[in-house]
Scaffold this motif. Structure first.
Motif, short mmCIF file in Angstrom:
data_model
loop_
_atom_site.label_atom_id
_atom_site.label_comp_id
_atom_site.label_asym_id
_atom_site.label_seq_id
_atom_site.Cartn_x
_atom_site.Cartn_y
_atom_site.Cartn_z
N LEU A 174 0.89 -1.36 0.01
CA LEU A 174 0.18 -0.04 0.00
C LEU A 174 0.69 1.19 -0.06
O LEU A 174 0.53 2.29 -0.47
CB LEU A 174 -0.84 -0.01 1.31
N ALA A 175 1.98 1.40 0.67
CA ALA A 175 2.88 2.49 0.72
C ALA A 175 3.07 2.84 -0.52
O ALA A 175 3.93 3.95 -0.65
CB ALA A 175 3.68 2.13 1.96
N GLY A 176 3.17 2.16 -1.65
CA GLY A 176 4.08 2.16 -2.81
C GLY A 176 2.89 3.40 -3.61
O GLY A 176 3.43 4.05 -4.58
N THR A 177 1.94 3.83 -3.08
CA THR A 177 0.79 4.82 -3.44
C THR A 177 1.83 6.10 -3.40
O THR A 177 2.19 6.43 -2.31
CB THR A 177 -0.33 4.85 -2.95
N GLN A 178 1.58 6.87 -4.54
CA GLN A 178 2.43 8.13 -4.36
C GLN A 178 1.63 9.14 -3.51
O GLN A 178 0.41 9.27 -3.49
CB GLN A 178 2.31 8.94 -5.87
N ALA A 179 2.40 9.67 -2.67
CA ALA A 179 1.81 10.67 -1.83
C ALA A 179 1.70 11.91 -2.02
O ALA A 179 0.99 12.78 -1.34
CB ALA A 179 2.57 10.58 -0.39
N GLY A 180 2.13 12.18 -3.49
CA GLY A 180 1.97 13.69 -3.74
C GLY A 180 0.53 14.11 -4.17
O GLY A 180 -0.48 13.06 -4.07
N ALA A 181 0.39 14.88 -5.07
CA ALA A 181 -0.88 15.27 -5.36
C ALA A 181 -1.61 14.20 -6.68
O ALA A 181 -0.89 13.78 -7.03
CB ALA A 181 -0.93 16.74 -6.13
N HIS A 182 -3.09 14.54 -6.23
CA HIS A 182 -3.64 13.60 -7.31
C HIS A 182 -3.75 14.08 -8.66
O HIS A 182 -3.91 15.25 -8.72
CB HIS A 182 -5.18 13.25 -6.71
N SER A 183 -3.37 13.19 -9.45
CA SER A 183 -3.68 13.54 -10.97
C SER A 183 -4.73 13.27 -11.67
O SER A 183 -5.10 12.19 -11.79
CB SER A 183 -2.23 13.27 -11.69
N LEU A 207 -11.18 6.67 -2.37
CA LEU A 207 -11.38 4.92 -2.39
C LEU A 207 -10.23 4.23 -2.75
O LEU A 207 -10.16 3.25 -2.16
CB LEU A 207 -12.67 4.63 -3.05
N PHE A 208 -9.53 4.65 -3.61
CA PHE A 208 -8.42 3.99 -4.09
C PHE A 208 -6.89 4.29 -3.74
O PHE A 208 -5.89 3.86 -3.99
CB PHE A 208 -8.17 3.65 -5.85
N SER A 209 -6.70 5.28 -2.79
CA SER A 209 -5.62 5.77 -2.15
C SER A 209 -5.55 5.42 -0.54
O SER A 209 -6.66 5.54 0.28
CB SER A 209 -5.51 7.15 -2.13
N PRO A 210 -4.73 4.38 -0.15
CA PRO A 210 -4.60 4.06 1.02
C PRO A 210 -4.58 4.95 1.99
O PRO A 210 -4.88 4.95 3.30
CB PRO A 210 -3.58 2.91 1.21
N LEU A 211 -4.04 6.11 1.61
CA LEU A 211 -3.67 7.22 2.74
C LEU A 211 -5.00 7.94 2.88
O LEU A 211 -4.89 8.47 4.11
CB LEU A 211 -2.76 8.43 1.88
N THR A 212 -5.92 7.64 2.32
CA THR A 212 -7.29 8.21 2.69
C THR A 212 -8.08 7.11 3.07
O THR A 212 -8.93 7.36 4.15
CB THR A 212 -7.91 8.97 1.66
N LEU A 213 -8.39 5.91 2.36
CA LEU A 213 -9.21 4.67 2.71
C LEU A 213 -8.95 4.34 4.15
O LEU A 213 -9.89 4.25 4.94
CB LEU A 213 -8.99 3.66 1.80
N LEU A 214 -7.74 4.30 4.56
CA LEU A 214 -7.57 3.26 5.75
C LEU A 214 -7.88 4.12 7.08
O LEU A 214 -8.66 3.82 8.11
CB LEU A 214 -5.99 3.00 5.82
N PRO A 215 -7.68 5.55 7.11
CA PRO A 215 -7.98 6.30 7.97
C PRO A 215 -9.64 6.31 8.19
O PRO A 215 -10.00 6.47 9.35
CB PRO A 215 -7.40 7.82 7.67
#
Length: 205
Positions: free
Chosen positions: A18-27, A46-54
C-alpha cells in the motif's frame, strides 16, 4: 491468541504494497464527461490507502461507539469536509504522512478503548474529515478541478467512513455475541499496524 509477531508478518506485506502509492498530489484527467469525472473524484479517496485506511478506521470506531455512530457524527464529518475543501490549496506534501499517522491513532483508540465518548467521536470525525479533503485536493488550486470531481471527492470521503461503519454494524448485528466487539477491535489493531508501518516508510523517505 496470535501474538505481535504474527500481526507484523501479516501487516508488513500489506504496508509495503500500500505504501507504494504516491503521496503527492492526485493527478486528475481532463476532457472526461461529468460521470467519469465524478468517478475519478471518488476514486481519489477510495483507491488511495492514505485516505481509505483512516476513513475505515474512523468508521469502525464510530460503530464501536454506538450502532448509529456514523449518522450521529455525519454532520461534523460533513462540516470538516467543507473546511478541508476550503483550506486544501494551502497545504503541502506533509499532509500525506500526517493523515496516515492520524489514521493509525484513530485505529489504536478503536482497538484499545472499550468505550468511546461523544466528544472523542466528534473530534476524530472532524480531524479525519478535514484530512481526507486536504489530502485528496493537495496540490490543486481553489476550484481548479471541475465540479463533478469535487462532488465525487465529497461522496467518496463520506462513503469510505460509512463503509467502515457499515461493516462493523453488520458484524455486530449478525454476530450478537460478546466476542464480536472484540473482533472489531482486533480488526482495528490490524488497521493500526498497517498504517504505522506505512507512516514509517513514508517518513523514512
Amino acid at each position: 491468541m496470535r501474538g505481535p509477531r504474527h500481526l507484523l508478518r501479516t501487516a508488513l506485506p500489506a504496508a509495503l504494497l500500500l505504501a507504494g502509492t504516491q503521496a503527492g498530489a492526485h493527478s486528475f484527467g481532463t476532457g472526461t464527461d461529468a460521470f467519469e469525472a465524478f468517478v475519478e473524484g471518488t476514486s481519489a479517496v477510495l483507491f488511495s490507502p492514505l485516505t481509505l485506511l483512516p476513513c475505515l478506521s474512523l468508521g469502525l470506531l464510530l460503530t464501536l461507539w454506538q450502532a448509529e455512530g456514523m449518522l450521529r457524527a455525519w454532520p461534523a464529518l460533513f462540516a470538516a469536509h467543507v473546511a478541508g475543501f476550503v483550506l486544501a490549496p494551502g497545504v503541502g506534501a506533509w499532509v500525506g504522512p500526517a493523515m496516515i499517522v492520524l489514521g493509525a491513532a484513530v485505529a489504536i483508540l478503536a482497538a484499545l478503548l472499550p468505550r468511546h465518548t461523544p466528544a472523542e467521536a466528534v473530534a476524530l470525525a472532524l480531524a479525519v474529515g478535514a484530512g481526507t479533503m486536504l489530502l485528496s485536493l493537495e496540490g490543486h488550486g481553489w476550484l481548479e478541478l471541475s465540479l463533478p470531481i469535487h462532488l465525487g471527492i465529497f461522496v467518496g470521503a463520506s462513503f469510505a467512513v460509512a463503509a467502515g461503519a457499515g461493516i462493523g454494524r453488520v458484524a455486530l448485528e449478525q454476530l450478537p455475541a460478546p466476542w464480536s466487539r472484540t473482533g472489531l477491535r482486533i480488526a482495528a489493531s490490524w488497521l493500526a499496524a498497517i498504517q504505522l508501518l506505512m507512516a514509517a516508510l513514508l517518513l523514512a523517505g
